[in-house]
Write a protein that holds these residues in place. Sequence first.
Motif, PDB file in Angstrom:
ATOM      1  N   UNK A 154      32.991  42.681  32.915  1.00  6.57           N
ATOM      2  CA  UNK A 154      32.770  42.065  31.604  1.00  6.57           C
ATOM      3  C   UNK A 154      32.195  40.657  31.751  1.00  6.57           C
ATOM      4  N   UNK A 155      32.773  39.883  32.656  1.00 10.31           N
ATOM      5  CA  UNK A 155      32.277  38.522  32.888  1.00 10.31           C
ATOM      6  C   UNK A 155      30.845  38.543  33.418  1.00 10.31           C
ATOM      7  N   UNK A 156      30.549  39.502  34.292  1.00 10.44           N
ATOM      8  CA  UNK A 156      29.196  39.623  34.824  1.00 10.44           C
ATOM      9  C   UNK A 156      28.212  39.985  33.717  1.00 10.44           C
ATOM     10  N   UNK A 157      28.617  40.890  32.842  1.00 11.70           N
ATOM     11  CA  UNK A 157      27.745  41.332  31.754  1.00 11.70           C
ATOM     12  C   UNK A 157      27.415  40.195  30.786  1.00 11.70           C
ATOM     13  N   UNK A 190      36.005  44.809  47.642  1.00 14.95           N
ATOM     14  CA  UNK A 190      35.757  45.797  46.597  1.00 14.95           C
ATOM     15  C   UNK A 190      35.320  45.154  45.286  1.00 14.95           C
ATOM     16  N   UNK A 191      35.896  44.009  44.927  1.00 13.92           N
ATOM     17  CA  UNK A 191      35.530  43.397  43.653  1.00 13.92           C
ATOM     18  C   UNK A 191      34.139  42.762  43.699  1.00 13.92           C
ATOM     19  N   UNK A 192      33.789  42.128  44.816  1.00 14.79           N
ATOM     20  CA  UNK A 192      32.426  41.610  44.940  1.00 14.79           C
ATOM     21  C   UNK A 192      31.416  42.754  44.973  1.00 14.79           C
ATOM     22  N   UNK A 193      31.783  43.866  45.606  1.00 13.65           N
ATOM     23  CA  UNK A 193      30.910  45.036  45.611  1.00 13.65           C
ATOM     24  C   UNK A 193      30.755  45.597  44.199  1.00 13.65           C
ATOM     25  N   UNK A 194      31.848  45.638  43.442  1.00 15.86           N
ATOM     26  CA  UNK A 194      31.787  46.131  42.067  1.00 15.86           C
ATOM     27  C   UNK A 194      30.820  45.288  41.228  1.00 15.86           C
ATOM     28  N   UNK A 195      30.912  43.963  41.357  1.00 13.75           N
ATOM     29  CA  UNK A 195      30.029  43.083  40.593  1.00 13.75           C
ATOM     30  C   UNK A 195      28.574  43.302  40.998  1.00 13.75           C
ATOM     31  N   UNK A 196      28.331  43.442  42.293  1.00 13.02           N
ATOM     32  CA  UNK A 196      26.967  43.617  42.787  1.00 13.02           C
ATOM     33  C   UNK A 196      26.368  44.923  42.277  1.00 13.02           C
ATOM     34  N   UNK A 219      27.364  46.781  39.673  1.00 10.60           N
ATOM     35  CA  UNK A 219      27.275  46.722  38.216  1.00 10.60           C
ATOM     36  C   UNK A 219      26.051  45.926  37.776  1.00 10.60           C
ATOM     37  N   UNK A 220      25.782  44.821  38.447  1.00 10.76           N
ATOM     38  CA  UNK A 220      24.633  43.995  38.099  1.00 10.76           C
ATOM     39  C   UNK A 220      23.328  44.659  38.492  1.00 10.76           C
ATOM     40  N   UNK A 221      23.291  45.301  39.655  1.00  3.14           N
ATOM     41  CA  UNK A 221      22.061  45.954  40.112  1.00  3.14           C
ATOM     42  C   UNK A 221      21.682  47.126  39.212  1.00  3.14           C
ATOM     43  N   UNK A 222      22.670  47.837  38.696  1.00  3.56           N
ATOM     44  CA  UNK A 222      22.391  48.974  37.822  1.00  3.56           C
ATOM     45  C   UNK A 222      21.848  48.544  36.467  1.00  3.56           C
ATOM     46  N   UNK A 223      21.993  47.280  36.125  1.00  2.25           N
ATOM     47  CA  UNK A 223      21.441  46.772  34.873  1.00  2.25           C
ATOM     48  C   UNK A 223      19.919  46.838  34.888  1.00  2.25           C
ATOM     49  N   UNK A 224      19.329  46.656  36.078  1.00  3.66           N
ATOM     50  CA  UNK A 224      17.880  46.662  36.187  1.00  3.66           C
ATOM     51  C   UNK A 224      17.273  45.433  35.547  1.00  3.66           C
ATOM     52  N   UNK A 236      26.352  50.764  29.441  1.00  3.25           N
ATOM     53  CA  UNK A 236      27.481  49.954  29.894  1.00  3.25           C
ATOM     54  C   UNK A 236      28.582  50.834  30.478  1.00  3.25           C
ATOM     55  N   UNK A 237      28.876  51.940  29.807  1.00  6.94           N
ATOM     56  CA  UNK A 237      29.921  52.840  30.268  1.00  6.94           C
ATOM     57  C   UNK A 237      29.552  53.485  31.595  1.00  6.94           C
ATOM     58  N   UNK A 238      28.308  53.912  31.729  1.00  8.20           N
ATOM     59  CA  UNK A 238      27.860  54.563  32.970  1.00  8.20           C
ATOM     60  C   UNK A 238      27.870  53.574  34.129  1.00  8.20           C
ATOM     61  N   UNK A 239      27.324  52.376  33.894  1.00  8.01           N
ATOM     62  CA  UNK A 239      27.302  51.363  34.950  1.00  8.01           C
ATOM     63  C   UNK A 239      28.716  50.996  35.388  1.00  8.01           C
ATOM     64  N   UNK A 240      29.611  50.826  34.415  1.00 10.87           N
ATOM     65  CA  UNK A 240      30.988  50.473  34.747  1.00 10.87           C
ATOM     66  C   UNK A 240      31.684  51.550  35.551  1.00 10.87           C
ATOM     67  N   UNK A 241      31.471  52.822  35.175  1.00 14.92           N
ATOM     68  CA  UNK A 241      32.120  53.927  35.879  1.00 14.92           C
ATOM     69  C   UNK A 241      31.612  54.055  37.311  1.00 14.92           C
ATOM     70  N   UNK A 242      30.301  53.976  37.489  1.00 20.32           N
ATOM     71  CA  UNK A 242      29.723  54.117  38.833  1.00 20.32           C
ATOM     72  C   UNK A 242      30.165  52.969  39.733  1.00 20.32           C
TER      73      UNK A 242
END
Length: 235
Positions: free
Chosen positions: A71-74, A143-149, A151-156, A166-172
């Motif tokens: 959420x903070x990254x978004x 794991x949390x830094x990987x999650x942020x990375x 999530x941000x990369x999937x934004x394109x 948002x839901x798909x990026x968060x789940x993946x």
Amino acid sequence: METPTPAAPLAATAPSGVSMPLGMFVFTLLYGGMTVLAGVLAFKQVQLGPTGLAVESGIFPFLLLVVISSTLSQLYGREAAKRIVWWGFLPLGLSALLLQLVLALPASSEMIAFRPEDLAAFERVHASTWRVWMAGPASYITSLLLNIWIFDRLRGSGDGSGTAGLMVRGAIASALSQAVDSVIFITLAFYGEFAIRDLMIGQVLAKVFLSLVLVPFLITFGVQGARWLDARRTA
């Protein structure tokens, strides 16, 4: 007629006068609490309904850490989310030090006399081995830094704020980072003490399952909640 004075913005303000968005302020407070709670709840393993999968209960606050960091990254950018993750070591470290202090201090004579079972249970649950203490922070930060990375990369190149995206990026991002979290934690904490393959497979499947089922809805709610809080600044 005198013009009414506008209401002061509802935001967290540092002594220097630098204002923090209210959503970031509230979610940062929640983040610190979840880092501490995850370690406490991890001692109980729960069954996930009819699936046959079992998972340590610390996954529930940890999933909230994933949701909050995403959420903070978004809303505020990847660098802001990464800073919150790194600062999460502060409540984590202080709680660990306080726990060791409490374990080292002698129990009261009343507790020894009238509640010896409670004392024994408390010390048995919280007297973790050094390997567990080392494995937790290592898996946490990775794991949390990987999650942020992810999530941000999937934004394109787009905004990536649509609900479905948002839901798909968060789940993946959550599923992949949680799988890595399980591999790191179980390997560092238990490798060489017993066969860890079945435990690792079960934990990975359980955490991926929870990530796919819960995170899409939690992250949508988290982003909407933070936006609502930020909007209150000008209400």
